[in-house]
Scaffold this motif. Structure first.
Motif, PDB file in Angstrom:
ATOM      1  N   VAL A 111       0.846  -1.201   0.000  1.00 19.88           N
ATOM      2  CA  VAL A 111       0.000   0.000   0.000  1.00 19.88           C
ATOM      3  C   VAL A 111       0.879   1.249   0.000  1.00 19.88           C
ATOM      4  CG1 VAL A 111      -1.613   1.371   1.374  1.00 19.88           C
ATOM      5  CG2 VAL A 111      -2.011  -1.083   1.070  1.00 19.88           C
ATOM      6  N   ARG A 112       1.894   1.275   0.830  1.00 17.62           N
ATOM      7  CA  ARG A 112       2.793   2.437   0.875  1.00 17.62           C
ATOM      8  C   ARG A 112       3.481   2.631  -0.476  1.00 17.62           C
ATOM      9  NH1 ARG A 112       4.216   0.004   6.039  1.00 17.62           N
ATOM     10  NH2 ARG A 112       3.129   1.129   7.706  1.00 17.62           N
ATOM     11  N   GLU A 113       3.837   1.540  -1.117  1.00 18.64           N
ATOM     12  CA  GLU A 113       4.465   1.622  -2.441  1.00 18.64           C
ATOM     13  C   GLU A 113       3.499   2.226  -3.458  1.00 18.64           C
ATOM     14  OE1 GLU A 113       5.688  -1.569  -5.924  1.00 18.64           O
ATOM     15  OE2 GLU A 113       6.017  -2.130  -3.817  1.00 18.64           O
ATOM     16  N   TYR A 114       2.258   1.767  -3.445  1.00 15.50           N
ATOM     17  CA  TYR A 114       1.284   2.249  -4.423  1.00 15.50           C
ATOM     18  C   TYR A 114       0.775   3.653  -4.101  1.00 15.50           C
ATOM     19  CZ  TYR A 114       1.194  -2.463  -6.399  1.00 15.50           C
ATOM     20  OH  TYR A 114       1.531  -3.643  -7.000  1.00 15.50           O
ATOM     21  N   ARG A 115       0.900   4.074  -2.860  1.00 21.01           N
ATOM     22  CA  ARG A 115       0.512   5.452  -2.525  1.00 21.01           C
ATOM     23  C   ARG A 115       1.378   6.471  -3.252  1.00 21.01           C
ATOM     24  NH1 ARG A 115      -0.461   5.096   4.069  1.00 21.01           N
ATOM     25  NH2 ARG A 115      -2.668   4.478   3.987  1.00 21.01           N
ATOM     26  N   LEU A 116       2.547   6.060  -3.713  1.00 22.12           N
ATOM     27  CA  LEU A 116       3.406   6.963  -4.467  1.00 22.12           C
ATOM     28  C   LEU A 116       2.741   7.418  -5.760  1.00 22.12           C
ATOM     29  CD1 LEU A 116       6.840   5.131  -3.992  1.00 22.12           C
ATOM     30  CD2 LEU A 116       6.020   7.161  -2.782  1.00 22.12           C
ATOM     31  N   PHE A 117       1.717   6.685  -6.218  1.00 20.78           N
ATOM     32  CA  PHE A 117       0.993   7.062  -7.425  1.00 20.78           C
ATOM     33  C   PHE A 117       0.157   8.321  -7.210  1.00 20.78           C
ATOM     34  CE2 PHE A 117       2.387   3.047  -8.857  1.00 20.78           C
ATOM     35  CZ  PHE A 117       2.120   2.912 -10.207  1.00 20.78           C
ATOM     36  N   ARG A 118       0.061   8.796  -5.966  1.00 17.18           N
ATOM     37  CA  ARG A 118      -0.593  10.085  -5.739  1.00 17.18           C
ATOM     38  C   ARG A 118       0.129  11.182  -6.516  1.00 17.18           C
ATOM     39  NH1 ARG A 118      -1.048   9.807   0.876  1.00 17.18           N
ATOM     40  NH2 ARG A 118      -2.662   8.177   1.026  1.00 17.18           N
ATOM     41  N   ASN A 119       1.437  11.037  -6.663  1.00 24.96           N
ATOM     42  CA  ASN A 119       2.225  11.933  -7.500  1.00 24.96           C
ATOM     43  C   ASN A 119       2.026  11.474  -8.943  1.00 24.96           C
ATOM     44  OD1 ASN A 119       4.393  12.957  -9.121  1.00 24.96           O
ATOM     45  ND2 ASN A 119       5.572  13.390  -7.277  1.00 24.96           N
ATOM     46  N   MET A 120       1.297  12.257  -9.723  1.00 26.34           N
ATOM     47  CA  MET A 120       0.926  11.808 -11.065  1.00 26.34           C
ATOM     48  C   MET A 120       2.113  11.744 -12.018  1.00 26.34           C
ATOM     49  SD  MET A 120      -2.926  13.231 -11.736  1.00 26.34           S
ATOM     50  CE  MET A 120      -2.587  14.960 -11.370  1.00 26.34           C
ATOM     51  N   ASP A 121       3.165  12.509 -11.758  1.00 31.78           N
ATOM     52  CA  ASP A 121       4.377  12.381 -12.569  1.00 31.78           C
ATOM     53  C   ASP A 121       5.001  11.004 -12.342  1.00 31.78           C
ATOM     54  OD1 ASP A 121       4.148  14.928 -13.654  1.00 31.78           O
ATOM     55  OD2 ASP A 121       5.327  15.855 -12.037  1.00 31.78           O
ATOM     56  N   TYR A 122       5.067  10.604 -11.083  1.00 34.22           N
ATOM     57  CA  TYR A 122       5.577   9.276 -10.746  1.00 34.22           C
ATOM     58  C   TYR A 122       4.684   8.199 -11.366  1.00 34.22           C
ATOM     59  CZ  TYR A 122       6.618   5.127  -7.920  1.00 34.22           C
ATOM     60  OH  TYR A 122       6.934   3.844  -7.509  1.00 34.22           O
ATOM     61  N   ALA A 123       3.379   8.377 -11.234  1.00 32.51           N
ATOM     62  CA  ALA A 123       2.436   7.395 -11.772  1.00 32.51           C
ATOM     63  C   ALA A 123       2.629   7.217 -13.272  1.00 32.51           C
ATOM     64  CB  ALA A 123       1.003   7.821 -11.468  1.00 32.51           C
ATOM     65  N   LYS A 124       2.809   8.323 -13.967  1.00 30.37           N
ATOM     66  CA  LYS A 124       2.966   8.259 -15.417  1.00 30.37           C
ATOM     67  C   LYS A 124       4.209   7.466 -15.804  1.00 30.37           C
ATOM     68  CE  LYS A 124       3.419  11.180 -19.509  1.00 30.37           C
ATOM     69  NZ  LYS A 124       3.650  12.553 -19.996  1.00 30.37           N
ATOM     70  N   VAL A 125       5.313   7.707 -15.109  1.00 30.89           N
ATOM     71  CA  VAL A 125       6.552   6.971 -15.397  1.00 30.89           C
ATOM     72  C   VAL A 125       6.342   5.476 -15.194  1.00 30.89           C
ATOM     73  CG1 VAL A 125       8.915   6.569 -14.616  1.00 30.89           C
ATOM     74  CG2 VAL A 125       8.086   8.906 -14.893  1.00 30.89           C
ATOM     75  N   GLN A 126       5.705   5.108 -14.090  1.00 29.35           N
ATOM     76  CA  GLN A 126       5.479   3.691 -13.794  1.00 29.35           C
ATOM     77  C   GLN A 126       4.537   3.047 -14.807  1.00 29.35           C
ATOM     78  OE1 GLN A 126       7.251   2.118 -11.346  1.00 29.35           O
ATOM     79  NE2 GLN A 126       8.224   4.129 -11.186  1.00 29.35           N
ATOM     80  N   MET A 127       3.498   3.770 -15.201  1.00 28.45           N
ATOM     81  CA  MET A 127       2.519   3.220 -16.131  1.00 28.45           C
ATOM     82  C   MET A 127       3.102   3.101 -17.538  1.00 28.45           C
ATOM     83  SD  MET A 127      -0.721   5.289 -14.550  1.00 28.45           S
ATOM     84  CE  MET A 127      -1.933   4.875 -15.807  1.00 28.45           C
ATOM     85  N   GLU A 128       3.946   4.053 -17.926  1.00 28.86           N
ATOM     86  CA  GLU A 128       4.621   3.949 -19.223  1.00 28.86           C
ATOM     87  C   GLU A 128       5.589   2.777 -19.230  1.00 28.86           C
ATOM     88  OE1 GLU A 128       4.681   8.511 -20.941  1.00 28.86           O
ATOM     89  OE2 GLU A 128       6.253   7.896 -19.530  1.00 28.86           O
ATOM     90  N   SER A 129       6.264   2.554 -18.117  1.00 29.60           N
ATOM     91  CA  SER A 129       7.176   1.412 -18.013  1.00 29.60           C
ATOM     92  C   SER A 129       6.404   0.104 -18.138  1.00 29.60           C
ATOM     93  CB  SER A 129       7.929   1.469 -16.676  1.00 29.60           C
ATOM     94  OG  SER A 129       8.764   0.341 -16.520  1.00 29.60           O
ATOM     95  N   GLN A 130       5.250   0.028 -17.486  1.00 29.93           N
ATOM     96  CA  GLN A 130       4.416  -1.164 -17.590  1.00 29.93           C
ATOM     97  C   GLN A 130       3.986  -1.390 -19.035  1.00 29.93           C
ATOM     98  OE1 GLN A 130       0.283  -0.855 -16.536  1.00 29.93           O
ATOM     99  NE2 GLN A 130       0.317  -2.788 -15.411  1.00 29.93           N
ATOM    100  N   LEU A 131       3.520  -0.327 -19.687  1.00 29.23           N
ATOM    101  CA  LEU A 131       3.044  -0.438 -21.060  1.00 29.23           C
ATOM    102  C   LEU A 131       4.169  -0.870 -21.999  1.00 29.23           C
ATOM    103  CD1 LEU A 131       0.868   0.030 -23.228  1.00 29.23           C
ATOM    104  CD2 LEU A 131       1.579   2.421 -23.300  1.00 29.23           C
ATOM    105  N   ASN A 132       5.321  -0.252 -21.855  1.00 29.67           N
ATOM    106  CA  ASN A 132       6.434  -0.537 -22.762  1.00 29.67           C
ATOM    107  C   ASN A 132       7.022  -1.931 -22.572  1.00 29.67           C
ATOM    108  OD1 ASN A 132       6.216   2.023 -23.894  1.00 29.67           O
ATOM    109  ND2 ASN A 132       7.668   2.932 -22.448  1.00 29.67           N
ATOM    110  N   SER A 133       6.776  -2.529 -21.412  1.00 29.74           N
ATOM    111  CA  SER A 133       7.319  -3.865 -21.142  1.00 29.74           C
ATOM    112  C   SER A 133       6.375  -4.984 -21.576  1.00 29.74           C
ATOM    113  CB  SER A 133       7.625  -4.017 -19.644  1.00 29.74           C
ATOM    114  OG  SER A 133       6.426  -4.000 -18.881  1.00 29.74           O
ATOM    115  N   MET A 134       5.180  -4.608 -22.021  1.00 31.29           N
ATOM    116  CA  MET A 134       4.182  -5.612 -22.386  1.00 31.29           C
ATOM    117  C   MET A 134       4.263  -5.958 -23.866  1.00 31.29           C
ATOM    118  SD  MET A 134       0.784  -4.337 -20.348  1.00 31.29           S
ATOM    119  CE  MET A 134      -0.118  -5.832 -20.809  1.00 31.29           C
TER     120      MET A 134
END
Length: 234
Positions: A111-134
């Protein structure tokens, strides 16, 4: 002894998760952490063959998706915490209590790890990484979720690029199959109702904010979700 393991699971979750601000969904084995544009789900998933629990933790974004999914919460980021394993109840309450508290602590760490997604810049980086790895033929909601996040961040042009990619997937699935009915319905909904709102950063931002507000109002009106606030703040 019927139900004893359930009581221990609930007690362990309450002890570890409740002080951190999570709330239990009704009388279920799910707990929620409210983070504005998304919630974090913690699920102590039962087994069909044993008394015990797996652990699932992940993010469910609150913007709208399809009619069939808007009334439930999905796992878009995360899910099974494999390193936590499965905890089985063997009749020893003390041992099971200790193991479940460890499981709840593992949940809280995620939960603490995923709370970092409150920062939308951080969230975008993580989500782009997920997308690019698929693999390309596995991509679906990932491009849509990135589009909605970009619109929420007022990054209109980049959001439109991800949204166009999603529309192409809906219209021409990469799974080697013909479009199914709900794909077609969602495509038509996007073209008719969402695309006209992508004329400016402000209209796109408002579109996604309104989506989130509608879903928060929907869930908060249910007794099991009454602790979820209707208001949406970034």
């Amino acid at each position: 002894m019927t139900g004893q393991h359930q009581k221990i699971i609930n007690a362990a979750a309450k002890k570890i998760l409740a002080p951190e601000g999570l709330f239990r969904v009704g009388s279920s084995r799910r707990w929620l952490d409210d983070n504005g544009y998304f919630v974090i789900q913690v699920e102590f998933q039962p087994s069909s063959y044993d008394r015990g629990s797996y652990l699932n933790v992940g993010i469910s974004f609150l913007w709208e998706t399809s009619a069939g999914l808007n009334e439930t919460l999905a796992f878009y980021i995360g899910y099974r915490v494999n390193e936590a394993g499965y905890v089985s109840y063997k009749g020893d309450d003390a041992v099971f209590t200790k193991e479940l508290e460890h499981l709840a602590e593992a949940a809280m760490a995620k939960v603490r790890e995923y709370r970092l997604f409150r920062n939308m810049d951080y969230a975008k980086v993580q989500m782009e990484s997920q997308l690019n790895s698929m693999p390309e033929n596995r991509v679906f909601w990932e491009s849509y979720n990135l589009a909605m996040l970009c619109f929420l961040k007022r990054e209109l042009n980049e959001g439109k690029e991800y949204f166009d990619r999603f529309l192409k997937i809906l219209k021409n699935p990469l799974y080697g199959e013909a479009p199914c009915d709900w794909h077609e319905e969602l495509y038509n909904h996007c073209i008719q109702y969402l695309c006209p709102k992508l004329e400016s950063e402000d209209t796109a931002h408002k579109m996604v904010s309104d989506m989130i507000e509608r879903r928060r109002i929907f869930f908060s009106g249910k007794p099991s979700y009454k602790k979820l606030k209707k208001e949406f703040t970034l």
